[in-house]
Design a protein around this motif. Structure first.
Motif, PDB file in Angstrom:
ATOM      1  N   GLU A   1       3.908 -72.870  11.022  1.00  0.00           N
ATOM      2  CA  GLU A   1       2.933 -71.780  11.065  1.00  0.00           C
ATOM      3  C   GLU A   1       2.682 -71.265  12.486  1.00  0.00           C
ATOM      4  N   PHE A   2       3.206 -71.949  13.495  1.00  0.00           N
ATOM      5  CA  PHE A   2       3.100 -71.431  14.864  1.00  0.00           C
ATOM      6  C   PHE A   2       4.158 -70.336  15.030  1.00  0.00           C
ATOM      7  N   LYS A   3       3.717 -69.085  15.048  1.00  0.00           N
ATOM      8  CA  LYS A   3       4.643 -67.953  15.008  1.00  0.00           C
ATOM      9  C   LYS A   3       5.615 -67.913  16.184  1.00  0.00           C
ATOM     10  N   PRO A   4       5.198 -68.223  17.413  1.00  0.00           N
ATOM     11  CA  PRO A   4       6.199 -68.234  18.489  1.00  0.00           C
ATOM     12  C   PRO A   4       7.312 -69.245  18.239  1.00  0.00           C
ATOM     13  N   SER A   5       6.951 -70.410  17.671  1.00  0.00           N
ATOM     14  CA  SER A   5       7.988 -71.394  17.345  1.00  0.00           C
ATOM     15  C   SER A   5       8.940 -70.837  16.297  1.00  0.00           C
TER      16      SER A   5
END
Length: 205
Positions: free
Chosen positions: A126-130
């Protein structure tokens, strides 16, 4: 598969998409235990032990009981958070942390269970940059890159969002590990509910 245990569905009370999957599983005679982790401990109880074979014990709702050693799969989709409104602020925060470690830890450690998806992997994805970094590393040449992306985050399901430009080039926007998908079934006429039920039932050809 008749000797296998139930499918656990961990979700909030108002989740029509999950209802469709549960109805499909019920129609197949697959036992389902649905609960919201936010109901713990008011109407959801847990008695668990750690053995040489992994987690054992029972999880009970007002109408169902699941043997934790026999859970075939767990469908995790946006349950509500733990809440202890009868406690003061500091005590409530402590109780939430302990409930997350206790109930959450047990639900994340079920032996032989297929997770759709594992709650820890959902948190990672859910961490968009990841997600964007993983998409760039995968190169996103369909469909191989979809599988590579899921493997990167150790997911078995993802709702992928793309934009298509005027030249027909696909551009990755995001992958939601708990995303909506049922609305696409009427549009595409693809058996998406059946496919999700197959996955949770652990049905083999």
């Amino acid at each position: 598969m008749t000797d296998m245990g139930p499918v656990l569905v961990v979700t909030n009370l108002d989740n029509p998409m999950t209802d469709l999957v549960i109805d499909e599983l019920h129609g197949r005679g697959v036992p389902v235990v649905r609960f919201d982790s936010g109901d713990f401990p008011a109407t959801l109880s847990l008695a668990a032990t750690v053995t040489s074979n992994g987690i054992g014990g029972t999880l009970s709702t007002p109408t169902r009981t699941a043997d934790l050693s026999r859970v075939r799969s767990l469908y995790y989709r946006r349950p509500s958070g733990f809440a202890f409104p009868h406690l003061d602020g500091q005590t409530a925060r402590f109780a939430v942390t302990q409930a997350r470690y206790g109930l959450g830890g047990v639900m994340a450690s079920l032996p032989g269970c297929l997770y759709v998806n594992h709650p820890h992997r959902i948190g990672d994805a859910e961490f968009k940059p990841s997600g964007l970094a993983a998409a760039a590393a995968c190169g996103f040449r369909l469909p191989e890159a979809l599988r590579a992306y899921l493997d990167h985050f150790r997911l078995v399901f993802g709702a992928f969002d793309f934009a298509v430009d005027r030249q027909g080039q696909w551009w990755f926007l995001e992958c939601n590990p708990s995303g909506q998908w049922a609305w696409l079934e009427p549009e595409t006429r693809l058996p998406m509910v059946v496919a999700m039920a197959d996955l949770l039932e652990r049905k083999t050809a």
